[in-house]
Design a protein around this motif. Structure first.
Motif, short mmCIF file in Angstrom:
data_model
loop_
_atom_site.label_atom_id
_atom_site.label_comp_id
_atom_site.label_asym_id
_atom_site.label_seq_id
_atom_site.Cartn_x
_atom_site.Cartn_y
_atom_site.Cartn_z
N THR A 171 -4.76 -3.35 6.23
CA THR A 171 -5.99 -3.32 7.02
C THR A 171 -5.93 -4.36 8.13
OG1 THR A 171 -7.32 -2.59 5.15
CG2 THR A 171 -8.49 -3.65 6.95
N THR A 172 -6.39 -3.95 9.30
CA THR A 172 -6.56 -4.88 10.41
C THR A 172 -7.96 -4.69 10.98
OG1 THR A 172 -5.70 -5.58 12.56
CG2 THR A 172 -5.56 -3.23 12.06
N THR A 214 5.00 2.45 6.14
CA THR A 214 3.97 1.42 6.34
C THR A 214 2.94 1.88 7.35
OG1 THR A 214 5.60 -0.31 5.85
CG2 THR A 214 3.61 -0.98 6.97
N LEU A 215 1.68 1.77 6.98
CA LEU A 215 0.57 2.23 7.79
C LEU A 215 -0.36 1.07 8.11
CD1 LEU A 215 -0.69 5.09 8.71
CD2 LEU A 215 -2.25 4.74 6.79
N LEU A 216 -0.87 1.05 9.35
CA LEU A 216 -1.98 0.15 9.71
C LEU A 216 -3.26 0.97 9.70
CD1 LEU A 216 -0.83 -2.04 12.73
CD2 LEU A 216 -0.90 -2.65 10.31
N ILE A 217 -4.37 0.38 9.25
CA ILE A 217 -5.62 1.10 9.21
C ILE A 217 -6.77 0.17 9.58
CG2 ILE A 217 -5.86 0.67 6.71
CD1 ILE A 217 -7.24 3.43 6.53
N GLU A 218 -7.69 0.70 10.39
CA GLU A 218 -8.93 0.00 10.69
C GLU A 218 -10.08 0.86 10.19
OE1 GLU A 218 -11.84 -1.34 14.41
OE2 GLU A 218 -9.78 -0.68 14.85
N HIS A 219 -10.96 0.25 9.39
CA HIS A 219 -12.15 0.94 8.92
C HIS A 219 -13.29 0.68 9.90
CE1 HIS A 219 -10.42 1.94 4.96
NE2 HIS A 219 -9.79 0.77 5.08
#
Length: 220
Positions: A171-172, A214-219
């Motif tokens: 998470t970022t 590898t995944l980046l995700i922003e909620h």
């Protein structure tokens, strides 16, 4: 290095190459965890004591842990841990372009029913989602504990039940800033797009990740 854990790591590297090695599941009461899990697995689990020293501050951390035999964990190196004294140093970096926490880890399984029996019924982790996905003919399972999710892709296949750790999602707070920071550092990363989960943005890291999807995700 030498020792039983080093042998286990080397065996993992020989079989899988660079990849995710194992899971550590935290408990607030390892004595109760030992009692309940020993009963549900029909075995006698042992508790070990551990200590770590911060190389900079020299502060000590102490913990107790249970290493669960692989014949019960379906191939994934897994241990339970109760922290008894001291804490890991917190990351004080408030830069929105940096990683803020781990969002989820992904498991592949050839026996989703057995996976539910282990993670929900024996470990006691909440099953938050159990959904059949027609496009790849399997089940998507979300086991949720605190702010972290264990996501499992379960496709029933013949053979002995076996699970394997596959990928990580981080998470970022601002994925566009994180995307630019990584590109500037020479990391290959896909364009930012809408995630499969509503109200999320994602980007996939394509280099510098030790063969781990590898995944980046922003909620949002």
């Amino acid at each position: 290095d030498d020792g039983p854990l080093a042998e286990t790591v080397n065996e993992h590297l020989e079989k899988n190459g660079e990849s995710i090695f194992g899971l550590a599941l935290e408990t607030d009461d390892i004595e109760m965890a030992k009692k309940e899990l020993s009963a549900s697995l029909d075995t006698n689990l042992d508790i070990s004591n551990g200590k770590g020293v911060n190389n900079i501050s020299k502060d000590e951390r102490h913990w107790r842990n249970i290493s669960i035999p692989k014949k019960f964990t379906r191939g994934i190196f897994t241990f339970l841990i109760e922290h008894t004294k001291g804490n890991l140093p917190k990351n004080e970096n408030s830069d929105e372009a940096c990683i803020s926490r781990m969002d989820h880890v992904v498991i592949n399984s050839n026996d989703p029913d057995g996976l539910v029996d282990l993670y929900r019924d024996k470990y006691g982790i909440r099953l938050a989602l159990d959904q059949f996905v027609e496009q790849w003919g399997g089940r998507m399972l979300f086991f949720r504990t605190n702010h972290t999710t264990i996501e499992a892709i379960g496709i029933k296949k013949d053979g002995s039940p076996e699970d394997s750790l596959w990928g990580l999602a981080w998470t970022t707070k601002d994925i566009k800033k994180a995307h630019k920071r990584l590109l500037d550092a020479g990391v290959k990363i896909t364009d930012v797009k809408d995630g499969r989960k509503p109200n999320t943005l994602v980007a996939t890291i394509k280099s510098h990740c030790s063969n781990i999807p590898t995944l980046l995700i922003e909620h949002l």
